[in-house]
Design a protein around this motif. Structure first.
Motif, PDB file in Angstrom:
ATOM      1  N   ILE A   1      -3.714  -2.978  10.098  1.00 20.77           N
ATOM      2  CA  ILE A   1      -4.130  -2.086   9.014  1.00 20.77           C
ATOM      3  C   ILE A   1      -4.657  -0.769   9.586  1.00 20.77           C
ATOM      4  O   ILE A   1      -4.375   0.309   9.059  1.00 20.77           O
ATOM      5  CB  ILE A   1      -5.187  -2.779   8.131  1.00 20.77           C
ATOM      6  CG1 ILE A   1      -4.535  -3.916   7.331  1.00 20.77           C
ATOM      7  CG2 ILE A   1      -5.855  -1.785   7.176  1.00 20.77           C
ATOM      8  CD1 ILE A   1      -5.520  -4.877   6.696  1.00 20.77           C
ATOM      9  N   LYS A   2      -5.400  -0.875  10.681  1.00 24.93           N
ATOM     10  CA  LYS A   2      -5.910   0.335  11.334  1.00 24.93           C
ATOM     11  C   LYS A   2      -4.768   1.164  11.910  1.00 24.93           C
ATOM     12  O   LYS A   2      -4.736   2.393  11.741  1.00 24.93           O
ATOM     13  CB  LYS A   2      -6.888  -0.046  12.447  1.00 24.93           C
ATOM     14  CG  LYS A   2      -7.532   1.144  13.145  1.00 24.93           C
ATOM     15  CD  LYS A   2      -8.564   0.689  14.164  1.00 24.93           C
ATOM     16  CE  LYS A   2      -9.237   1.896  14.831  1.00 24.93           C
ATOM     17  NZ  LYS A   2     -10.265   1.456  15.813  1.00 24.93           N
TER      18      LYS A   2
ATOM     19  N   LYS B   1      -8.807  -3.747   2.116  1.00 21.39           N
ATOM     20  CA  LYS B   1     -10.039  -4.402   2.580  1.00 21.39           C
ATOM     21  C   LYS B   1      -9.769  -5.882   2.758  1.00 21.39           C
ATOM     22  O   LYS B   1      -9.282  -6.549   1.841  1.00 21.39           O
ATOM     23  CB  LYS B   1     -11.169  -4.199   1.572  1.00 21.39           C
ATOM     24  CG  LYS B   1     -12.471  -4.880   1.970  1.00 21.39           C
ATOM     25  CD  LYS B   1     -13.547  -4.672   0.921  1.00 21.39           C
ATOM     26  CE  LYS B   1     -14.849  -5.376   1.311  1.00 21.39           C
ATOM     27  NZ  LYS B   1     -15.902  -5.194   0.258  1.00 21.39           N
TER      28      LYS B   1
ATOM     29  N   GLN C   1      -3.055   3.115   9.420  1.00 18.98           N
ATOM     30  CA  GLN C   1      -3.936   4.103   8.785  1.00 18.98           C
ATOM     31  C   GLN C   1      -4.147   3.803   7.304  1.00 18.98           C
ATOM     32  O   GLN C   1      -4.132   4.693   6.461  1.00 18.98           O
ATOM     33  CB  GLN C   1      -3.385   5.533   8.980  1.00 18.98           C
ATOM     34  CG  GLN C   1      -3.261   5.929  10.447  1.00 18.98           C
ATOM     35  CD  GLN C   1      -2.755   7.340  10.638  1.00 18.98           C
ATOM     36  OE1 GLN C   1      -2.127   7.925   9.754  1.00 18.98           O
ATOM     37  NE2 GLN C   1      -3.017   7.911  11.805  1.00 18.98           N
ATOM     38  N   LYS C   2      -4.385   2.517   7.025  1.00 17.00           N
ATOM     39  CA  LYS C   2      -4.590   2.066   5.650  1.00 17.00           C
ATOM     40  C   LYS C   2      -5.985   1.461   5.445  1.00 17.00           C
ATOM     41  O   LYS C   2      -6.212   0.730   4.483  1.00 17.00           O
ATOM     42  CB  LYS C   2      -3.527   1.031   5.280  1.00 17.00           C
ATOM     43  CG  LYS C   2      -2.102   1.576   5.252  1.00 17.00           C
ATOM     44  CD  LYS C   2      -1.901   2.597   4.141  1.00 17.00           C
ATOM     45  CE  LYS C   2      -0.448   3.045   4.060  1.00 17.00           C
ATOM     46  NZ  LYS C   2      -0.249   4.017   2.952  1.00 17.00           N
ATOM     47  N   GLU C   3      -6.924   1.766   6.321  1.00 19.04           N
ATOM     48  CA  GLU C   3      -8.264   1.184   6.234  1.00 19.04           C
ATOM     49  C   GLU C   3      -9.003   1.588   4.967  1.00 19.04           C
ATOM     50  O   GLU C   3      -9.884   0.867   4.500  1.00 19.04           O
ATOM     51  CB  GLU C   3      -9.091   1.589   7.458  1.00 19.04           C
ATOM     52  CG  GLU C   3      -8.590   0.985   8.761  1.00 19.04           C
ATOM     53  CD  GLU C   3      -9.322   1.526   9.964  1.00 19.04           C
ATOM     54  OE1 GLU C   3     -10.127   0.783  10.548  1.00 19.04           O
ATOM     55  OE2 GLU C   3      -9.092   2.706  10.303  1.00 19.04           O
ATOM     56  N   GLN C   4      -8.674   2.748   4.409  1.00 20.04           N
ATOM     57  CA  GLN C   4      -9.335   3.200   3.186  1.00 20.04           C
ATOM     58  C   GLN C   4      -8.725   2.568   1.940  1.00 20.04           C
ATOM     59  O   GLN C   4      -9.283   2.675   0.846  1.00 20.04           O
ATOM     60  CB  GLN C   4      -9.243   4.733   3.081  1.00 20.04           C
ATOM     61  CG  GLN C   4      -9.867   5.477   4.246  1.00 20.04           C
ATOM     62  CD  GLN C   4     -11.317   5.109   4.456  1.00 20.04           C
ATOM     63  OE1 GLN C   4     -12.108   5.101   3.509  1.00 20.04           O
ATOM     64  NE2 GLN C   4     -11.688   4.800   5.697  1.00 20.04           N
TER      65      GLN C   4
ATOM     66  N   GLU D   1      -6.404   0.340  -4.731  1.00 18.06           N
ATOM     67  CA  GLU D   1      -6.875  -0.394  -3.563  1.00 18.06           C
ATOM     68  C   GLU D   1      -6.314  -1.807  -3.552  1.00 18.06           C
ATOM     69  O   GLU D   1      -5.900  -2.352  -4.585  1.00 18.06           O
ATOM     70  CB  GLU D   1      -8.402  -0.446  -3.540  1.00 18.06           C
ATOM     71  CG  GLU D   1      -9.011  -1.251  -4.673  1.00 18.06           C
ATOM     72  CD  GLU D   1     -10.516  -1.426  -4.521  1.00 18.06           C
ATOM     73  OE1 GLU D   1     -11.035  -1.263  -3.397  1.00 18.06           O
ATOM     74  OE2 GLU D   1     -11.165  -1.750  -5.542  1.00 18.06           O
TER      75      GLU D   1
ATOM     76  N   LYS E   1      -6.468  -6.781  10.740  1.00 17.91           N
ATOM     77  CA  LYS E   1      -7.322  -5.597  10.803  1.00 17.91           C
ATOM     78  C   LYS E   1      -6.771  -4.570  11.788  1.00 17.91           C
ATOM     79  O   LYS E   1      -6.801  -3.364  11.537  1.00 17.91           O
ATOM     80  CB  LYS E   1      -8.752  -5.991  11.183  1.00 17.91           C
ATOM     81  CG  LYS E   1      -9.505  -6.699  10.072  1.00 17.91           C
ATOM     82  CD  LYS E   1     -10.947  -6.955  10.469  1.00 17.91           C
ATOM     83  CE  LYS E   1     -11.764  -7.469   9.302  1.00 17.91           C
ATOM     84  NZ  LYS E   1     -13.175  -7.699   9.668  1.00 17.91           N
ATOM     85  N   GLU E   2      -6.272  -5.065  12.903  1.00 16.08           N
ATOM     86  CA  GLU E   2      -5.669  -4.177  13.892  1.00 16.08           C
ATOM     87  C   GLU E   2      -4.451  -3.470  13.309  1.00 16.08           C
ATOM     88  O   GLU E   2      -4.284  -2.251  13.474  1.00 16.08           O
ATOM     89  CB  GLU E   2      -5.274  -4.991  15.126  1.00 16.08           C
ATOM     90  CG  GLU E   2      -4.667  -4.187  16.259  1.00 16.08           C
ATOM     91  CD  GLU E   2      -4.312  -5.076  17.439  1.00 16.08           C
ATOM     92  OE1 GLU E   2      -3.125  -5.461  17.561  1.00 16.08           O
ATOM     93  OE2 GLU E   2      -5.223  -5.399  18.216  1.00 16.08           O
TER      94      GLU E   2
ATOM     95  N   SER F   1       0.813  -1.219   0.000  1.00 14.18           N
ATOM     96  CA  SER F   1       0.000   0.000   0.000  1.00 14.18           C
ATOM     97  C   SER F   1       0.846   1.269   0.000  1.00 14.18           C
ATOM     98  O   SER F   1       0.383   2.325  -0.430  1.00 14.18           O
ATOM     99  CB  SER F   1      -0.940   0.010   1.211  1.00 14.18           C
ATOM    100  OG  SER F   1      -0.233   0.245   2.419  1.00 14.18           O
TER     101      SER F   1
END
Length: 217
Positions: free
Chosen positions: A98-99, A108, A102-105, A80, A95-96, A72
């Motif tokens: 990625i959050k 996926k 700061q890549k949640e946008q 994406e 998920k933790e 990313s």
């Protein structure tokens, strides 16, 4: 190690350091025995993304999110990454991470069995121009037909860990019994890629072995 260890160590010494977040994540994953991509493969992904400027990346095998976060960093703003993982604890950690990155946008996570999700993506006529395969090695060949459906013509498929620390060249009887099925299936996968009319493939002896396949038709 497939290549000469001194040469590999020298090449690794030339690589740029990852940022603090990825370096810490890499150390944590290794300490927890979570498989993540080796440094030569990290460099290869960076190079390929810069060359191809993909708009949609599909990753098969998220683990704790290291490689998707790494990729990313080099994407265009509007690009994406869709990444597939079925193990609940790895999904939670990915998920933790990625959050925290700061890549949640951008990234996926699709939760579930890759065989099912890949088929669903094909049925929805999803399209990707870059696929990174880093999941269960014995399943690569099974995943290939669905990947062919969703990979654009001219798109690139990268498959990691295809040489199995050099074991791929050994007789199946020289491989430990528990690894013989994977050994056989990976040989089938490599033959299919290198003899397919739909792919142009090169096998690279870096990291744990990588194939680069461009979809021709």
């Amino acid at each position: 190690m497939i290549t000469n260890e001194r040469i590999a160590a020298y090449i690794n010494s030339l690589e740029m350091e990852q940022n603090d977040f990825l370096r810490k994540l890499e150390q944590e994953a290794l300490a927890d025995y979570v498989p993540i991509i080796k440094k030569p493969t990290q460099s290869l992904l960076r190079f390929l993304i810069h060359c191809h400027n993909p708009e949609r990346i599909l990753e098969v095998g998220t683990a704790v999110g290291f490689s998707s976060i790494l990729m990313s960093q080099y994407l265009k703003k509007e690009a994406e990454i869709i990444t597939i993982e079925k193990m609940p604890e790895r999904i939670r950690r990915a998920k933790e991470n990625i959050k925290l990155a700061q890549k949640e946008q951008v990234i996926k996570v699709l939760e579930g069995d890759a065989a099912v999700i890949l088929q669903e993506l094909g049925e929805k006529k999803e399209a990707f121009d870059f696929v990174f395969m880093d999941a269960a090695k014995g399943q690569y060949l099974n995943f290939l037909p669905d990947i062919l459906k969703i990979l654009k013509v001219g798109g690139i498929l990268i498959s990691d860990n295809v040489l199995q620390d050099g074991d791929i060249v050994e007789s199946r009887y020289a491989v430990t019994r528990r690894n013989r099925t994977i050994h056989f299936r990976m040989r089938e996968y490599l033959f299919e890629l290198t003899h397919s009319e739909q792919f142009d493939t090169v096998v690279l002896p870096i990291g744990d072995g990588v194939t680069l396949s461009t979809k021709r038709m």
